[in-house]
Write an enzyme that holds these catalytic residues in place. Structure first.
Site, PDB file in Angstrom:
ATOM      1  N   SER A  12       0.839  -1.205   0.000  1.00  0.00           N
ATOM      2  CA  SER A  12       0.000   0.000   0.000  1.00  0.00           C
ATOM      3  C   SER A  12       0.875   1.257   0.000  1.00  0.00           C
ATOM      4  CB  SER A  12      -0.893  -0.038   1.250  1.00  0.00           C
ATOM      5  OG  SER A  12      -1.123   1.254   1.737  1.00  0.00           O
TER       6      SER A  12
HETATM    7  N1  GSH Z   1      -5.363   9.132   2.410  1.00  0.00           N
HETATM    8  C1  GSH Z   1      -5.137   7.889   3.098  1.00  0.00           C
HETATM    9  C2  GSH Z   1      -5.429   6.746   2.141  1.00  0.00           C
HETATM   10  C3  GSH Z   1      -5.579   5.420   2.873  1.00  0.00           C
HETATM   11  C4  GSH Z   1      -6.097   4.347   1.953  1.00  0.00           C
HETATM   12  O1  GSH Z   1      -6.880   4.607   1.037  1.00  0.00           O
HETATM   13  N2  GSH Z   1      -5.674   3.128   2.222  1.00  0.00           N
HETATM   14  C5  GSH Z   1      -6.138   2.007   1.428  1.00  0.00           C
HETATM   15  C6  GSH Z   1      -4.957   1.119   1.087  1.00  0.00           C
HETATM   16  S1  GSH Z   1      -3.803   1.934   0.038  1.00  0.00           S
HETATM   17  C7  GSH Z   1      -7.112   1.192   2.250  1.00  0.00           C
HETATM   18  O2  GSH Z   1      -6.911   0.988   3.423  1.00  0.00           O
HETATM   19  N3  GSH Z   1      -8.185   0.701   1.616  1.00  0.00           N
HETATM   20  C8  GSH Z   1      -9.141  -0.163   2.246  1.00  0.00           C
HETATM   21  C9  GSH Z   1     -10.382   0.553   2.690  1.00  0.00           C
HETATM   22  O3  GSH Z   1     -10.417   1.809   2.577  1.00  0.00           O
HETATM   23  O4  GSH Z   1     -11.317  -0.102   3.136  1.00  0.00           O
HETATM   24  C10 GSH Z   1      -3.687   7.831   3.599  1.00  0.00           C
HETATM   25  O5  GSH Z   1      -2.832   8.496   3.027  1.00  0.00           O
HETATM   26  O6  GSH Z   1      -3.426   7.148   4.591  1.00  0.00           O
END
Ligand code: GSH
Length: 223
Positions: A12
């Site tokens: 990620s």
């Molecule tokens: N803007 C956030 C983005 C976090 C994000 O979108 N994480 C994704 C993985 S890259 C995630 O956890 N997706 C699963 C979900 O949102 O349920 C950051 O920079 O931490």
């Protein structure tokens, strides 16, 4: 004092920036993998801690934080020996913050808008989204003109988060040659980060995501 806990998944992009910073600071996290590809972030215990159910999420003695750039700022303030990576000089910090917000809201956002629908659900590529991404890289190129680093005269967390975004673009084979200031800065940042397991923590994982994207493109006939 107990060790801060990081909930994460190695490929990620926002998680990668936290792992790189931890390496720079010599900070040992208790690492807990949350496999979002299997929906583990939706388990009740995780949602109770972070209702937005995203990684990275950090828990430092009851302080629960998500949003990777907020975590980066906190970790420097809490654990770095100096303010070098997140300068306290308000005019320099203002520039660091501007770059962090630019990456969050514009550059990385446009990367995900363009690549992720194809990568995750095999949607066709959208040329309007490609143009918007190219526009944002152009803005970064203008920002970088005449600068060695994104916000200060040295490497800061602004470079770190932008580095994860731009290196991901490079792995996706996005054409960076027209953006020569970005390209020069990227090479400088890679060299700066090489001693901090850059290859293992970031570059190899960027390739992993790009391979997923290419596999989906091949399945869908590259439409
Ligand atoms: N803007 C956030 C983005 C976090 C994000 O979108 N994480 C994704 C993985 S890259 C995630 O956890 N997706 C699963 C979900 O949102 O349920 C950051 O920079 O931490």
């Amino acid at each position: 004092m107990s060790t801060p806990v990081l909930y994460y998944l190695p490929p990620s992009p926002p998680c990668r920036s936290i792992l790189l910073l931890a390496k720079m600071l010599g900070l040992d996290f208790e690492l807990k993998i949350v496999n979002i590809m299997e929906g583990e972030q939706l388990k009740p215990n995780f949602v109770a801690m972070n209702p937005q159910h995203c990684v990275p999420t950090m828990n430092d003695q009851g302080l629960v934080l998500w949003e990777s750039r907020a975590i980066l700022s906190y970790l420097v303030a809490a654990y770095a020996k100096s303010d070098e990576l997140y300068p306290t000089d308000i005019r320099v910090r203002a520039l660091v913050d501007q770059r962090l917000h630019f990456d969050l809201g514009t550059l990385y956002q446009r990367l995900t808008d363009f690549y992720f629908p194809t990568m995750f659900i095999g949607a066709p590529l959208d040329e309007v989204k490609r143009a918007r991404l190219t526009e944002a890289v152009g803005w970064l190129n203008a920002i970088m003109e005449g600068r060695e680093y994104a916000a200060a005269d040295h490497f800061t967390i602004a470079d770190l988060t932008l580095l994860v975004t731009i290196s991901q673009l490079e792995a996706f084979d996005f054409e960076l040659r027209p953006f020569k200031h970005v390209k020069q800065w990227l090479d400088r940042c890679k060299e700066h980060m090489a001693p901090f397991d850059y290859e293992e923590l970031n570059a190899s994982k960027a390739v992993m995501l790009a391979d997923m994207f290419r596999a989906k493109m091949n399945q869908t006939g590259g439409s």
